[in-house]
Design a protein around this motif. Structure first.
Motif, PDB file in Angstrom:
ATOM      1  N   ALA A   1       0.806  -1.221   0.000  1.00 17.63           N
ATOM      2  CA  ALA A   1       0.000   0.000   0.000  1.00 17.63           C
ATOM      3  C   ALA A   1       0.839   1.271   0.000  1.00 17.63           C
ATOM      4  N   SER A   2       2.158   1.151  -0.042  1.00 17.31           N
ATOM      5  CA  SER A   2       3.013   2.326   0.136  1.00 17.31           C
ATOM      6  C   SER A   2       2.769   3.400  -0.921  1.00 17.31           C
ATOM      7  N   ASP A   3       2.564   3.015  -2.181  1.00 19.89           N
ATOM      8  CA  ASP A   3       2.299   4.021  -3.225  1.00 19.89           C
ATOM      9  C   ASP A   3       0.966   4.727  -2.986  1.00 19.89           C
ATOM     10  N   LYS A   4      -0.041   3.957  -2.591  1.00 22.71           N
ATOM     11  CA  LYS A   4      -1.354   4.548  -2.329  1.00 22.71           C
ATOM     12  C   LYS A   4      -1.277   5.514  -1.141  1.00 22.71           C
ATOM     13  N   ILE A   5      -0.548   5.111  -0.116  1.00 19.18           N
ATOM     14  CA  ILE A   5      -0.438   5.960   1.071  1.00 19.18           C
ATOM     15  C   ILE A   5       0.371   7.214   0.757  1.00 19.18           C
ATOM     16  N   ALA A   6       1.425   7.073  -0.039  1.00 24.34           N
ATOM     17  CA  ALA A   6       2.204   8.250  -0.441  1.00 24.34           C
ATOM     18  C   ALA A   6       1.321   9.246  -1.176  1.00 24.34           C
ATOM     19  N   ASP A   7       0.428   8.754  -2.029  1.00 22.84           N
ATOM     20  CA  ASP A   7      -0.497   9.632  -2.746  1.00 22.84           C
ATOM     21  C   ASP A   7      -1.427  10.348  -1.774  1.00 22.84           C
ATOM     22  N   ARG A   8      -1.845   9.647  -0.696  1.00 21.25           N
ATOM     23  CA  ARG A   8      -2.717  10.289   0.303  1.00 21.25           C
ATOM     24  C   ARG A   8      -1.985  11.391   1.054  1.00 21.25           C
ATOM     25  N   PHE A   9      -0.671  11.263   1.207  1.00 24.51           N
ATOM     26  CA  PHE A   9       0.104  12.343   1.810  1.00 24.51           C
ATOM     27  C   PHE A   9      -0.058  13.623   0.987  1.00 24.51           C
ATOM     28  N   ARG A  10      -0.150  13.471  -0.326  1.00 26.01           N
ATOM     29  CA  ARG A  10      -0.267  14.640  -1.202  1.00 26.01           C
ATOM     30  C   ARG A  10      -1.687  15.196  -1.245  1.00 26.01           C
TER      31      ARG A  10
ATOM     32  N   GLY B   1      -4.301  14.353   0.989  1.00 20.88           N
ATOM     33  CA  GLY B   1      -4.984  14.485   2.272  1.00 20.88           C
ATOM     34  C   GLY B   1      -6.196  13.583   2.406  1.00 20.88           C
ATOM     35  N   GLU B   2      -6.470  12.771   1.407  1.00 19.79           N
ATOM     36  CA  GLU B   2      -7.603  11.866   1.464  1.00 19.79           C
ATOM     37  C   GLU B   2      -7.270  10.639   2.326  1.00 19.79           C
ATOM     38  N   GLY B   3      -8.309   9.882   2.663  1.00 20.23           N
ATOM     39  CA  GLY B   3      -8.104   8.662   3.426  1.00 20.23           C
ATOM     40  C   GLY B   3      -7.945   7.474   2.499  1.00 20.23           C
ATOM     41  N   LEU B   4      -7.488   6.369   3.052  1.00 29.51           N
ATOM     42  CA  LEU B   4      -7.353   5.118   2.307  1.00 29.51           C
ATOM     43  C   LEU B   4      -8.362   4.132   2.862  1.00 29.51           C
ATOM     44  N   SER B   5      -9.301   3.741   2.027  1.00 29.14           N
ATOM     45  CA  SER B   5     -10.346   2.822   2.465  1.00 29.14           C
ATOM     46  C   SER B   5      -9.756   1.482   2.882  1.00 29.14           C
ATOM     47  N   TRP B   6     -10.345   0.903   3.906  1.00 28.57           N
ATOM     48  CA  TRP B   6      -9.918  -0.413   4.377  1.00 28.57           C
ATOM     49  C   TRP B   6      -9.963  -1.417   3.223  1.00 28.57           C
ATOM     50  N   GLY B   7     -10.963  -1.302   2.371  1.00 31.56           N
ATOM     51  CA  GLY B   7     -11.105  -2.235   1.268  1.00 31.56           C
ATOM     52  C   GLY B   7     -10.102  -2.038   0.152  1.00 31.56           C
ATOM     53  N   ASP B   8      -9.325  -0.963   0.192  1.00 34.56           N
ATOM     54  CA  ASP B   8      -8.325  -0.710  -0.839  1.00 34.56           C
ATOM     55  C   ASP B   8      -6.984  -1.366  -0.541  1.00 34.56           C
TER      56      ASP B   8
END
Length: 207
Positions: A116-125, A127-134
């Motif tokens: 999930a590191s790429d998805k989480i890095a994108d959320r840093f930019r 500010g959105e959350g990452l769904s549990w299902g993602d």
């Protein structure tokens, strides 16, 4: 800027340890997925060839895996015989599904974090959350495998009685009880514990 070599070396030592742990974590996931730990625990001291035959894998890769695991203290190695084995304590932590010390689920959680590191890095930019299902499916399986033994051991014997005590004290303080009721069945027997929930929703029956 002056560099304190002692502090630098201390930091590098910690970092190199983390690097080794990160690489070995992936091999723990592989060993669990391929059944290498369970096969080794069942067979006892084994050569790489023995373990490869029992698990339907290639000896070359199994040998490298065993050497890594022995270097990390996850399996034991006997130089005179050239065989690898799991101590009872190692087997409890790595091969006995459902034991209170079972660890492979935690390594699946680590694998999910890397996935999930790429998805989480994108959320840093954004500010959105990452769904549990993602998250990757190994997060859900790892969470269940890692935490389930604790629930199985403590839910009926310790946690629900503590909840009942808390509820009774709250009732005494507030002069009113909680609403609703439910049943929980122990996964290992027929014992039932009745308790009440403030929300009135029934707690699902554990498998």
């Amino acid at each position: 800027m002056a560099i304190d070599e002692t502090r630098l070396n201390e930091f590098m030592g910690r970092a190199v340890g983390d690097i080794g742990a990160g690489l070995s974590a992936a091999l723990v996931v592989i060993g669990d997925k391929l059944g290498l730990y369970k096969a080794l625990a069942a067979a006892g001291p084994s050569s790489p060839s023995d373990l490869a035959k029992k698990t339907g894998t290639h000896e070359r890769y199994v040998r490298e895996w065993l050497c890594n695991q022995a270097a990390g203290g996850y399996v034991t190695y006997d130089p005179p015989t050239g065989k690898f084995a799991l101590l009872e304590e190692q087997a409890m932590a790595l091969a006995q599904e459902g034991s209170p010390a079972f660890l492979p689920g935690a390594f699946q959680i680590i694998a999910a974090a890397f996935d999930a590191s790429d998805k989480i890095a994108d959320r840093f930019r954004t500010g959105e959350g990452l769904s549990w299902g993602d998250h990757h499916a190994c997060l859900f399986e790892g969470t269940e495998r890692f935490f389930r033994p604790g629930y199985a051991v403590n839910l009926v014997s310790s946690w629900l009685p503590a909840l009942e005590v808390h509820r009774a004290r709250a009732k005494a303080r507030q002069g009113r009880g909680a609403r609703g009721s439910g049943l929980v069945r122990s996964g290992e027997g027929e014992r039932l514990s009745r308790f009440e929930l403030r929300s009135g929703r029934a707690l699902r029956q554990l498998a």
